[in-house]
Design a protein around this motif. Structure first.
Motif, PDB file in Angstrom:
ATOM      1  N   THR A   1      57.862  27.803 -54.151  1.00  0.00           N
ATOM      2  CA  THR A   1      57.117  28.856 -53.785  1.00  0.00           C
ATOM      3  C   THR A   1      57.721  30.297 -53.377  1.00  0.00           C
ATOM      4  OG1 THR A   1      55.419  27.347 -53.171  1.00  0.00           O
ATOM      5  CG2 THR A   1      54.572  29.644 -52.615  1.00  0.00           C
ATOM      6  N   ARG A   2      58.737  30.008 -52.584  1.00  0.00           N
ATOM      7  CA  ARG A   2      59.402  31.264 -52.095  1.00  0.00           C
ATOM      8  C   ARG A   2      59.964  32.077 -53.400  1.00  0.00           C
ATOM      9  NH1 ARG A   2      62.429  31.119 -46.350  1.00  0.00           N
ATOM     10  NH2 ARG A   2      63.161  33.328 -46.565  1.00  0.00           N
ATOM     11  N   LEU A   3      60.648  31.520 -54.178  1.00  0.00           N
ATOM     12  CA  LEU A   3      61.353  31.882 -55.434  1.00  0.00           C
ATOM     13  C   LEU A   3      60.128  32.534 -56.217  1.00  0.00           C
ATOM     14  CD1 LEU A   3      63.643  29.353 -56.899  1.00  0.00           C
ATOM     15  CD2 LEU A   3      64.104  31.952 -56.247  1.00  0.00           C
ATOM     16  N   ILE A   4      59.121  31.776 -56.510  1.00  0.00           N
ATOM     17  CA  ILE A   4      57.914  32.421 -57.183  1.00  0.00           C
ATOM     18  C   ILE A   4      57.550  33.656 -56.900  1.00  0.00           C
ATOM     19  CG2 ILE A   4      55.614  31.986 -58.040  1.00  0.00           C
ATOM     20  CD1 ILE A   4      56.396  29.175 -58.495  1.00  0.00           C
ATOM     21  N   LEU A   5      57.430  33.825 -55.391  1.00  0.00           N
ATOM     22  CA  LEU A   5      57.258  35.010 -54.939  1.00  0.00           C
ATOM     23  C   LEU A   5      58.166  35.993 -54.762  1.00  0.00           C
ATOM     24  CD1 LEU A   5      54.521  34.146 -51.918  1.00  0.00           C
ATOM     25  CD2 LEU A   5      53.949  34.725 -54.219  1.00  0.00           C
ATOM     26  N   GLN A   6      59.349  35.719 -54.567  1.00  0.00           N
ATOM     27  CA  GLN A   6      60.406  36.697 -54.762  1.00  0.00           C
ATOM     28  C   GLN A   6      60.310  37.456 -56.245  1.00  0.00           C
ATOM     29  OE1 GLN A   6      63.936  34.337 -53.928  1.00  0.00           O
ATOM     30  NE2 GLN A   6      63.372  34.222 -51.679  1.00  0.00           N
ATOM     31  N   GLN A   7      60.123  36.586 -57.315  1.00  0.00           N
ATOM     32  CA  GLN A   7      60.022  37.060 -58.452  1.00  0.00           C
ATOM     33  C   GLN A   7      58.956  37.870 -58.634  1.00  0.00           C
ATOM     34  OE1 GLN A   7      62.279  36.573 -60.696  1.00  0.00           O
ATOM     35  NE2 GLN A   7      62.467  34.401 -61.321  1.00  0.00           N
ATOM     36  N   THR A   8      57.761  37.497 -58.183  1.00  0.00           N
ATOM     37  CA  THR A   8      56.549  38.372 -58.133  1.00  0.00           C
ATOM     38  C   THR A   8      56.880  39.599 -57.536  1.00  0.00           C
ATOM     39  OG1 THR A   8      55.412  36.415 -57.782  1.00  0.00           O
ATOM     40  CG2 THR A   8      54.034  38.548 -57.541  1.00  0.00           C
ATOM     41  N   LEU A   9      57.498  39.547 -56.270  1.00  0.00           N
ATOM     42  CA  LEU A   9      57.660  40.817 -55.711  1.00  0.00           C
ATOM     43  C   LEU A   9      58.723  41.903 -56.513  1.00  0.00           C
ATOM     44  CD1 LEU A   9      57.446  42.808 -53.120  1.00  0.00           C
ATOM     45  CD2 LEU A   9      59.495  41.635 -52.057  1.00  0.00           C
ATOM     46  N   LEU A  10      59.761  41.270 -56.961  1.00  0.00           N
ATOM     47  CA  LEU A  10      60.718  42.012 -57.916  1.00  0.00           C
ATOM     48  C   LEU A  10      60.167  42.674 -59.052  1.00  0.00           C
ATOM     49  CD1 LEU A  10      63.836  39.594 -57.842  1.00  0.00           C
ATOM     50  CD2 LEU A  10      63.844  41.882 -57.028  1.00  0.00           C
ATOM     51  N   ARG A  11      59.177  41.792 -59.583  1.00  0.00           N
ATOM     52  CA  ARG A  11      58.511  42.405 -60.970  1.00  0.00           C
ATOM     53  C   ARG A  11      57.713  43.636 -60.534  1.00  0.00           C
ATOM     54  NH1 ARG A  11      55.775  37.778 -62.580  1.00  0.00           N
ATOM     55  NH2 ARG A  11      53.858  38.700 -61.775  1.00  0.00           N
ATOM     56  N   GLN A  12      56.877  43.492 -59.345  1.00  0.00           N
ATOM     57  CA  GLN A  12      55.796  44.696 -58.865  1.00  0.00           C
ATOM     58  C   GLN A  12      56.730  45.625 -58.505  1.00  0.00           C
ATOM     59  OE1 GLN A  12      53.115  44.478 -59.705  1.00  0.00           O
ATOM     60  NE2 GLN A  12      52.613  42.325 -59.731  1.00  0.00           N
ATOM     61  N   TRP A  13      57.886  45.365 -57.808  1.00  0.00           N
ATOM     62  CA  TRP A  13      58.717  46.571 -57.232  1.00  0.00           C
ATOM     63  C   TRP A  13      59.079  47.257 -58.491  1.00  0.00           C
ATOM     64  CZ3 TRP A  13      63.824  48.598 -57.129  1.00  0.00           C
ATOM     65  CH2 TRP A  13      63.880  49.128 -56.267  1.00  0.00           C
ATOM     66  N   ASP A  14      59.679  46.616 -59.596  1.00  0.00           N
ATOM     67  CA  ASP A  14      60.279  47.299 -60.570  1.00  0.00           C
ATOM     68  C   ASP A  14      59.255  48.232 -61.332  1.00  0.00           C
ATOM     69  OD1 ASP A  14      63.035  46.034 -60.632  1.00  0.00           O
ATOM     70  OD2 ASP A  14      62.324  44.501 -61.714  1.00  0.00           O
ATOM     71  N   ARG A  15      58.053  47.791 -61.431  1.00  0.00           N
ATOM     72  CA  ARG A  15      56.995  48.271 -62.124  1.00  0.00           C
ATOM     73  C   ARG A  15      56.653  49.945 -61.431  1.00  0.00           C
ATOM     74  NH1 ARG A  15      51.932  44.950 -63.361  1.00  0.00           N
ATOM     75  NH2 ARG A  15      53.464  43.482 -63.973  1.00  0.00           N
ATOM     76  N   GLU A  16      56.528  49.750 -60.034  1.00  0.00           N
ATOM     77  CA  GLU A  16      56.375  50.986 -59.430  1.00  0.00           C
ATOM     78  C   GLU A  16      57.267  50.786 -58.087  1.00  0.00           C
ATOM     79  OE1 GLU A  16      52.340  51.622 -57.512  1.00  0.00           O
ATOM     80  OE2 GLU A  16      52.019  49.609 -58.237  1.00  0.00           O
ATOM     81  N   ALA A  17      58.323  51.472 -58.000  1.00  0.00           N
ATOM     82  CA  ALA A  17      59.310  51.225 -56.726  1.00  0.00           C
ATOM     83  C   ALA A  17      58.499  51.721 -55.609  1.00  0.00           C
ATOM     84  CB  ALA A  17      60.654  52.251 -57.251  1.00  0.00           C
TER      85      ALA A  17
END
Ligand code: ATP
Ligand code: MG
Length: 268
Positions: free
Chosen positions: A172-188
């Motif tokens: 779950t942690r890996l998945i949420l890290q991916q989620t955070l990375l994706r969101q952060w890439d979209r709007e730093a």
């Protein structure tokens, strides 16, 4: 993305008054650093070194004994900062949707608008089917996603995250890290992210700051050399990842041992 200093931390020192019979506790021993606008900075350090204290100072939940911190407000249309706590920090008596919209409600946003935004973030986090569920009906990982959705919906200029994934299982942690990375890439956003995991810090951070044993100071700074957008899984097979892990651990290990020795000394 501009690279103006968004956060200035200048000799930040926090001394807690001691409990009865005990002396005062110097939690932060003078921390100085800048965080650039749009930068994601991770902080690692031994348990009890003052990481939460530093975030609480940045969130205005704790007062400095000495020094100063400044967060530049560069967008009057957005809240300056928000903190995401370990364990999601969501309200058990509110539905997922009410939780996600909560910060927007506090800001006085009209219902139709805030529900639309909340719905969007609930969708982003893959929780559409649970918009009307209560937190007790969700798994720990889903609750944490509600916490993330709320933080992103609130859209602060600075996000302060205190071990937000610490209590989750590794997948779950890996998945949420991916989620955070994706969101952060979209709007730093400017993010200060505290974690006990060197892997997590390297995966997410532009920089990894290492704190000393209490009283906490910044003793080392590593720049993560990985291009963005990043993939949390692919990074792990990058040879630079394991090399940096070893480097960071060699600095951190001494501090963890010092913190443990101090703890044993205190209880002996
Ligand atoms: N309100 C308080 N009153 C007195 N001492 C406190 C208070 N809050 C924290 N401390 C002490 O200050 C030190 C730093 O605490 P803090 O919670 O900031 O550490 P931390 O790095 O976040 O630890 P962990 O990694 O375990 O979460 C600890 O020794 C803690 O016991
Ligand atoms: Mg803490």
């Amino acid at each position: 993305m501009s690279r103006l200093p968004k956060i200035t931390i200048d000799h930040a020192r926090v001394v807690y008054p001691g409990a009865r019979g005990a002396g005062p506790v110097e939690a932060l021993g003078g921390v100085s650093c800048n965080v650039a606008d749009g930068e994601l900075v991770c902080i690692v350090g031994p348990s009890g070194c003052g990481k939460t204290t530093l975030l609480r100072v940045l969130a205005d939940l704790e007062q400095l004994t000495d020094g100063r911190v400044v967060i530049t407000d560069s967008d009057p249309a957005r809240p300056v900062k928000a903190m995401v706590f370990q364990g999601a920090g969501i309200f058990p008596w509110m539905t997922v949707e009410q939780n996600v919209a909560y910060g927007l409600r506090l800001r006085g946003m009209p219902p139709a608008e805030r529900i639309e935004i909340a719905r969007r973030w609930i969708g982003e986090m893959g929780l559409d089917r649970f918009a009307n569920a209560y937190p007790a009906q969700l798994s720990g990982g889903m609750q944490q996603r509600v916490g993330l959705a709320r933080a992103f919906a609130y859209n602060p200029q600075v996000l302060l995250m205190d071990e937000p994934f610490g209590a989750l299982d590794a997948q779950t942690r890996l998945i949420l890290q991916q989620t955070l990375l994706r969101q952060w890439d979209r709007e730093a956003k400017t993010v200060v992210f505290v974690t006990h995991s060197i892997e997590e810090a390297l995966t997410l951070g532009d920089r990894v700051l290492v704190m000393s044993a209490r009283p906490g100071r910044l003793i080392h700074e590593f720049r993560a050399p990985f291009a963005r957008p990043r993939d949390a899984i692919a990074l792990r097979s990058d040879p630079r990842f394991s090399a940096m892990f070893a480097e960071i651990w060699s600095v951190l290990r001494d501090e963890v041992e010092r913190a443990r020795a101090a703890e044993l000394g205190a209880t002996a």
